[in-house]
Scaffold this motif. Structure first.
Motif, PDB file in Angstrom:
ATOM      1  N   VAL A   1      -1.330  11.547   8.780  1.00  0.00           N
ATOM      2  CA  VAL A   1      -0.621  10.885   8.952  1.00  0.00           C
ATOM      3  C   VAL A   1       0.552  11.185  10.053  1.00  0.00           C
ATOM      4  O   VAL A   1       1.491  10.019  10.029  1.00  0.00           O
ATOM      5  CB  VAL A   1      -0.434   9.863   7.757  1.00  0.00           C
ATOM      6  CG1 VAL A   1      -2.137   9.595   7.379  1.00  0.00           C
ATOM      7  CG2 VAL A   1       0.326  10.199   6.757  1.00  0.00           C
TER       8      VAL A   1
ATOM      9  N   ALA B   1       2.355  -1.482   3.741  1.00  0.00           N
ATOM     10  CA  ALA B   1       2.481   0.088   3.251  1.00  0.00           C
ATOM     11  C   ALA B   1       4.130   0.932   3.120  1.00  0.00           C
ATOM     12  O   ALA B   1       5.098   1.139   4.598  1.00  0.00           O
ATOM     13  CB  ALA B   1       1.924   1.263   4.054  1.00  0.00           C
TER      14      ALA B   1
ATOM     15  N   ARG C   1       6.601   6.220   8.696  1.00  0.00           N
ATOM     16  CA  ARG C   1       5.428   5.369   7.902  1.00  0.00           C
ATOM     17  C   ARG C   1       5.639   4.442   7.446  1.00  0.00           C
ATOM     18  O   ARG C   1       4.643   3.501   7.068  1.00  0.00           O
ATOM     19  CB  ARG C   1       4.042   6.423   7.758  1.00  0.00           C
ATOM     20  CG  ARG C   1       3.701   7.671   8.499  1.00  0.00           C
ATOM     21  CD  ARG C   1       3.393   7.633   9.469  1.00  0.00           C
ATOM     22  NE  ARG C   1       3.900   8.517  10.425  1.00  0.00           N
ATOM     23  CZ  ARG C   1       4.850   7.822  12.046  1.00  0.00           C
ATOM     24  NH1 ARG C   1       4.222   6.553  11.714  1.00  0.00           N
ATOM     25  NH2 ARG C   1       5.826   8.327  12.928  1.00  0.00           N
TER      26      ARG C   1
ATOM     27  N   LEU D   1      -3.454   5.680  -0.333  1.00  0.00           N
ATOM     28  CA  LEU D   1      -4.154   6.882   0.370  1.00  0.00           C
ATOM     29  C   LEU D   1      -3.287   7.956   0.141  1.00  0.00           C
ATOM     30  O   LEU D   1      -2.594   8.535   0.848  1.00  0.00           O
ATOM     31  CB  LEU D   1      -3.825   6.306   2.216  1.00  0.00           C
ATOM     32  CG  LEU D   1      -4.644   7.200   2.468  1.00  0.00           C
ATOM     33  CD1 LEU D   1      -6.243   7.619   3.533  1.00  0.00           C
ATOM     34  CD2 LEU D   1      -4.078   7.210   4.537  1.00  0.00           C
TER      35      LEU D   1
ATOM     36  N   GLN E   1       0.895  -1.062   0.278  1.00  0.00           N
ATOM     37  CA  GLN E   1      -0.095   0.088  -0.282  1.00  0.00           C
ATOM     38  C   GLN E   1       0.774   1.404  -0.201  1.00  0.00           C
ATOM     39  O   GLN E   1       2.407   1.713   0.774  1.00  0.00           O
ATOM     40  CB  GLN E   1      -0.844  -0.439   1.342  1.00  0.00           C
ATOM     41  CG  GLN E   1      -1.575  -1.624   0.834  1.00  0.00           C
ATOM     42  CD  GLN E   1      -2.335  -1.152   3.074  1.00  0.00           C
ATOM     43  OE1 GLN E   1      -1.990  -2.164   3.288  1.00  0.00           O
ATOM     44  NE2 GLN E   1      -4.128  -0.593   2.671  1.00  0.00           N
TER      45      GLN E   1
ATOM     46  N   TYR F   1       0.782   5.425   0.377  1.00  0.00           N
ATOM     47  CA  TYR F   1       1.082   6.862   1.356  1.00  0.00           C
ATOM     48  C   TYR F   1       0.938   8.282  -0.178  1.00  0.00           C
ATOM     49  O   TYR F   1       2.638   7.748  -0.924  1.00  0.00           O
ATOM     50  CB  TYR F   1       1.358   7.243   2.593  1.00  0.00           C
ATOM     51  CG  TYR F   1       1.550   6.449   3.561  1.00  0.00           C
ATOM     52  CD1 TYR F   1      -0.026   7.064   4.096  1.00  0.00           C
ATOM     53  CD2 TYR F   1       2.326   6.049   4.048  1.00  0.00           C
ATOM     54  CE1 TYR F   1       0.071   6.352   5.963  1.00  0.00           C
ATOM     55  CE2 TYR F   1       1.631   4.916   5.009  1.00  0.00           C
ATOM     56  CZ  TYR F   1       0.320   5.300   6.208  1.00  0.00           C
ATOM     57  OH  TYR F   1       0.564   4.688   7.415  1.00  0.00           O
TER      58      TYR F   1
ATOM     59  N   ILE G   1       1.374  11.945  -0.655  1.00  0.00           N
ATOM     60  CA  ILE G   1       1.111  13.378   1.049  1.00  0.00           C
ATOM     61  C   ILE G   1       1.029  14.365  -0.149  1.00  0.00           C
ATOM     62  O   ILE G   1       2.488  14.616  -1.046  1.00  0.00           O
ATOM     63  CB  ILE G   1       2.430  13.426   1.852  1.00  0.00           C
ATOM     64  CG1 ILE G   1       2.370  12.351   2.569  1.00  0.00           C
ATOM     65  CG2 ILE G   1       2.267  14.508   2.977  1.00  0.00           C
ATOM     66  CD1 ILE G   1       0.974  11.345   3.387  1.00  0.00           C
TER      67      ILE G   1
ATOM     68  N   MET H   1      -9.128   5.631   7.943  1.00  0.00           N
ATOM     69  CA  MET H   1      -7.755   5.264   8.386  1.00  0.00           C
ATOM     70  C   MET H   1      -8.330   3.477   9.003  1.00  0.00           C
ATOM     71  O   MET H   1      -7.210   2.506   8.498  1.00  0.00           O
ATOM     72  CB  MET H   1      -7.223   5.955   9.779  1.00  0.00           C
ATOM     73  CG  MET H   1      -6.633   7.363   9.468  1.00  0.00           C
ATOM     74  SD  MET H   1      -5.805   7.586   8.301  1.00  0.00           S
ATOM     75  CE  MET H   1      -4.788   6.529   8.272  1.00  0.00           C
TER      76      MET H   1
ATOM     77  N   MET I   1       6.280   5.255   0.387  1.00  0.00           N
ATOM     78  CA  MET I   1       5.918   6.936   0.807  1.00  0.00           C
ATOM     79  C   MET I   1       6.003   8.242  -0.538  1.00  0.00           C
ATOM     80  O   MET I   1       7.117   8.329  -0.724  1.00  0.00           O
ATOM     81  CB  MET I   1       5.801   7.714   1.815  1.00  0.00           C
ATOM     82  CG  MET I   1       6.050   9.111   2.497  1.00  0.00           C
ATOM     83  SD  MET I   1       5.292  10.192   3.641  1.00  0.00           S
ATOM     84  CE  MET I   1       3.819   8.875   4.182  1.00  0.00           C
TER      85      MET I   1
ATOM     86  N   SER J   1      -3.655  11.515   1.463  1.00  0.00           N
ATOM     87  CA  SER J   1      -3.499  12.328   2.817  1.00  0.00           C
ATOM     88  C   SER J   1      -2.658  14.145   2.892  1.00  0.00           C
ATOM     89  O   SER J   1      -1.491  14.084   2.055  1.00  0.00           O
ATOM     90  CB  SER J   1      -2.920  11.878   3.991  1.00  0.00           C
ATOM     91  OG  SER J   1      -3.077  12.254   5.152  1.00  0.00           O
TER      92      SER J   1
ATOM     93  N   PHE K   1      -7.823   1.554   5.408  1.00  0.00           N
ATOM     94  CA  PHE K   1      -6.503   1.741   4.948  1.00  0.00           C
ATOM     95  C   PHE K   1      -5.949   0.666   5.923  1.00  0.00           C
ATOM     96  O   PHE K   1      -4.950  -0.238   5.404  1.00  0.00           O
ATOM     97  CB  PHE K   1      -5.508   3.117   5.083  1.00  0.00           C
ATOM     98  CG  PHE K   1      -4.409   3.142   4.489  1.00  0.00           C
ATOM     99  CD1 PHE K   1      -4.324   2.844   2.924  1.00  0.00           C
ATOM    100  CD2 PHE K   1      -2.973   2.927   4.935  1.00  0.00           C
ATOM    101  CE1 PHE K   1      -3.115   2.946   2.387  1.00  0.00           C
ATOM    102  CE2 PHE K   1      -1.842   3.572   4.668  1.00  0.00           C
ATOM    103  CZ  PHE K   1      -1.840   3.449   3.107  1.00  0.00           C
TER     104      PHE K   1
END
Ligand code: ADP
Ligand code: MG
Length: 696
Positions: free
Chosen positions: A551, A560, A582, A545, A468, A470, A472, A534, A563, A547, A537
């Motif tokens: 996060v 995940a 993360r 995701l 997964q 992220y 940002i 959340m 990023m 975001s 996810f």
């Protein structure tokens, strides 16, 4: 003149000006003396016109050679010009929209002008210079203070008031440093410091004055922090019976790291004492602080006490609630949740159960501090991500207990050593300096717009392997000026188009990844919707995701592994580090991709630096160096009193000296109640006055 002479009684200060000054906290002459310049302009040197510096501002002393002419260029723009001459040559002075100059500059009179000389071909020109008549010069021919301003208060006004106050009562400024300290550390007198911090005789006098004021402030601060620390060690608390660590470790799904085990042992020893623990656990992101917190709560429960764990965001509180329930329920710990985002009925029910003693560990947000939260026998208070709470909030939660509770503070912000002692001077510190095994360093890349297609392919590849991602963005809405991700202190880059969460998520799900599951989350969503996304996810129901930095703190989804950070130039180093934390939490190689079209060399260097190191402490030091401590901690979020003279990043040497001096003094006079130390004690109280009554 005395220090308490009201500013309103100064010539030229009417009620309106007095009110504006009050906004700066200035009501009397003494206030002005304590209002320090933020910078200085060296107007000492007077140059001949033909050799005045063209790179920076300087003074020239010249005769006005003709009556100034005003010309209207267009509506709202007038120019006032005239020629000035001295023995070396001539120059033209130009003022924009300052028609009063026409009468202020009298032909045949001699003035000092301060400004930067421009060379236009063979002509010399000064634009909008500061000027004064030579025979009445006050603010030229000297080092001029530059004060922090507010609307309706000009620097000349403040300088003029400061000058009158310095001349009228600098000799009355009380010297609150004990003379022995002053002598030992070779500090100048209060009067000298006062005169020279405002109107330095020369650069050396300024340095001497500043050193005294910085020392004095840091010394006072150190004394206050030492009081806080001692008050705690003197307080009566409750000892929890010792338990075998193995009993707790059996609950953990993994063997603890050496650092986690050490932290638990320290906590265990603290909690067995009948005085309140006050311990900071400082561990880089992903170092496993939650398990340590769980251990403390488990011990409290075993000893028959309630615990409360306060997190800075709704998302984080819910996540802790889930993790801790899973971990501790098998041991009979009843975990509850109380957040501001809960529905009224839910909240009521949670509060009632809490008051009835039906929960052993209450997890939540600030709601844990609310009036409705009544504890049965609160014995332990844990705050996560401490840098978001001030000293005040920490103690507000602690004050919910009848007997001072044990306090555990967890922070993922690696704080440079120079600052840790000061900020956490009232805490014992444990550093978790080891990551759980099997973590591979997150690989970090910096890419420009030209690599966007490749970046998307990389995202797709991770998802196709079951991972997964992220993504940002700095802003919530399209056209937003200010995103949640905006680091204070960094100038926005007007050329860069800010990626906004909602629009970006739409674009990704419709045009780029129509076959993937894309969702978004940001701080302006309702708490319930936020936690739905959340948890989806976390359960692997969302591939990508999108975001904001919501996060950033604490969120833990080990699957995940990628990023992507859009407009990476908008984030500070420490914030990037939190975000990157993360990923790299599971067994897969993880990546962080910074996307930035920004071409400024400083930005490139900063981001490049980030791709090359994963050491949180190094990153924090660099961030501190680049942005200063105010920005580093966010405005006042560290909970320290406001400092006027000292700069925590720049004055670390004095800080150390002041700290040692404070400790030395307190050893001989722990309460500062020797007559000669009472003024100092008063100063300590005043410095901490904003923090509530820390001495009660
Ligand atoms: P942080 O210090 O950032 O709060 P967490 O407590 O969220 O870190 O832990 C990060 C991740 O590492 C979690 O998924 C947690 O389950 C896992 N973890 C923590 N300690 C260990 C350990 N000793 N061995 C393996 N995994 C661990
Ligand atoms: Mg955490």
């Amino acid at each position: 003149m005395t220090l308490d002479r009201p500013l309103q009684s100064f010539p030229g200060i009417g009620p309106a000006k007095a009110k504006a000054l009050q906004k700066l906290g200035l009501t009397a002459a003494g206030d002005l003396l304590g209002y320090y310049p933020r910078a200085y302009e060296d107007r000492t040197q007077i140059y001949p016109i033909t050799s005045a510096p063209t790179e920076e501002a300087g003074c020239v002393c010249a005769l006005v050679a003709e009556t100034p002419r005003v010309s209207r260029v267009r509506a709202g723009l007038t120019l006032t010009k005239c020629r000035i001459v001295d023995g070396s040559g001539a120059a033209e002075v130009t003022f924009f929209n300052q028609d009063y100059v026409r009468r202020a500059l009298v032909v045949g009179e001699s003035y000092i002008f301060y400004g930067r000389m421009e060379l236009l071909g063979r002509k010399r020109q000064l634009t909008n210079p500061v000027f004064e008549r030579e025979d009445r010069a006050r603010f030229t021919g000297r080092i001029m203070p530059v004060y922090p301003l507010t609307a309706g208060v000009s620097n000349n006004l403040l300088a003029s008031l400061a000058l009158q106050s310095v001349e009228g009562c600098a000799d009355q400024v009380p010297d609150e440093l004990p003379p022995a300290v002053r002598e030992k550390h070779q500090l100048c007198t209060a009067e000298f410091a006062c005169r020279n911090v405002h109107f330095p005789a020369d650069q050396e006098a300024l340095a001497v004055a500043r050193r005294r004021l910085v020392f004095e402030e840091l010394f006072t601060l150190s004394c206050g922090m030492a009081f806080l620390r001692r008050r705690r060690t003197d307080a009566q608390g409750r000892a929890f019976p010792k338990r075998r660590l193995d009993e707790f470790l059996a609950l953990l799904p993994f063997p603890p790291t050496g650092a986690q085990r050490r932290a638990m042992e320290e906590i265990s020893a603290d909690l067995a004492q009948p005085r309140p623990m006050n311990r900071l656990i400082q561990g880089d992101v992903g170092s496993g602080k939650t398990a340590v917190a769980a251990f403390a709560a488990w011990l409290a429960h075993a000893g028959g006490f309630q615990s409360a764990l306060m997190a800075p965001t709704e998302i984080l509180a819910r996540q802790h609630y889930e993790t801790l329930t899973k971990l501790l329920a098998p041991a009979g710990v009843r975990v509850g949740l109380l957040t501001g985002g809960m529905r009224a009925a839910e909240k009521k029910a949670a509060q009632a159960a809490l008051a009835a003693g039906e929960y052993d560990l209450m997890v939540g947000t600030h709601a844990l501090l609310s009036e409705g939260a009544v504890y049965q026998n609160l014995g332990l208070v844990i705050t996560d991500e401490q840098h978001r709470f001030g000293v005040g909030q920490r103690s507000a939660l602690a004050s919910k207990a009848e007997v001072p509770p044990h306090v555990l503070v967890m922070s993922a912000t690696p704080i440079p050593r120079t600052l840790a002692l000061l900020i956490y001077g009232d805490l014992d510190v444990t550093v978790i300096d080891e990551l759980p095994p099997g973590r591979t360093a997150v690989e970090t890349f910096l890419v420009g717009e030209d690599k966007r297609a490749r970046m998307y392919n990389f995202v797709r590849k991770q998802v196709s392997e079951g991972r997964q991602v992220y993504m940002i963005c700095p802003a919530v809405e399209e056209g937003a000026q200010d995103g949640e991700g905006e680091p204070p202190g960094l100038l926005p880059n007007p050329a860069a188009e800010l990626k906004a969460v909602t629009a970006y998520a739409k674009e990704l799900s419709e045009a780029v990844f129509p076959d993937l599951r894309v969702a978004f989350v940001h701080g302006k969503l309702k708490p319930k919707d936020k936690s739905l996304v959340m948890s989806a996810f976390a359960h692997g129901e969302i591939d990508i995701l999108v975001s904001t930095t919501v996060v950033e703190v604490g969120v833990d989804v080990p699957n995940a592994n990628l990023m992507v950070i859009e407009n990476a130039e908008r984030f500070g180093l420490s914030q990037l580090h939190q975000l990157r934390g993360r990923v790299g939490r599971g067994k897969w190689q993880s990546y962080c991709v910074l996307v930035s079209a920004n071409r400024s060399p400083e930005t490139r260097e900063r981001l490049k630096y980030f791709t090359q190191t994963t050491d949180g402490f190094k990153i924090a030091e660099k961030d501190l160096e680049l942005r200063g401590p105010g920005d580093f901690f966010g405005q006042r979020q560290h909970g320290l009193p406001t400092l006027r003279a000292a700069d925590l990043a720049g004055d670390t040497r004095v800080l150390k000296e002041a700290q040692e001096a404070a400790n030395e003094l307190l050893e001989t006079d722990p309460e500062l109640d020797w007559p000669g130390h009472r003024p100092l004690m008063g100063k300590v109280r005043r410095l901490f006055a904003e923090e509530g009554d820390i001495f009660n």
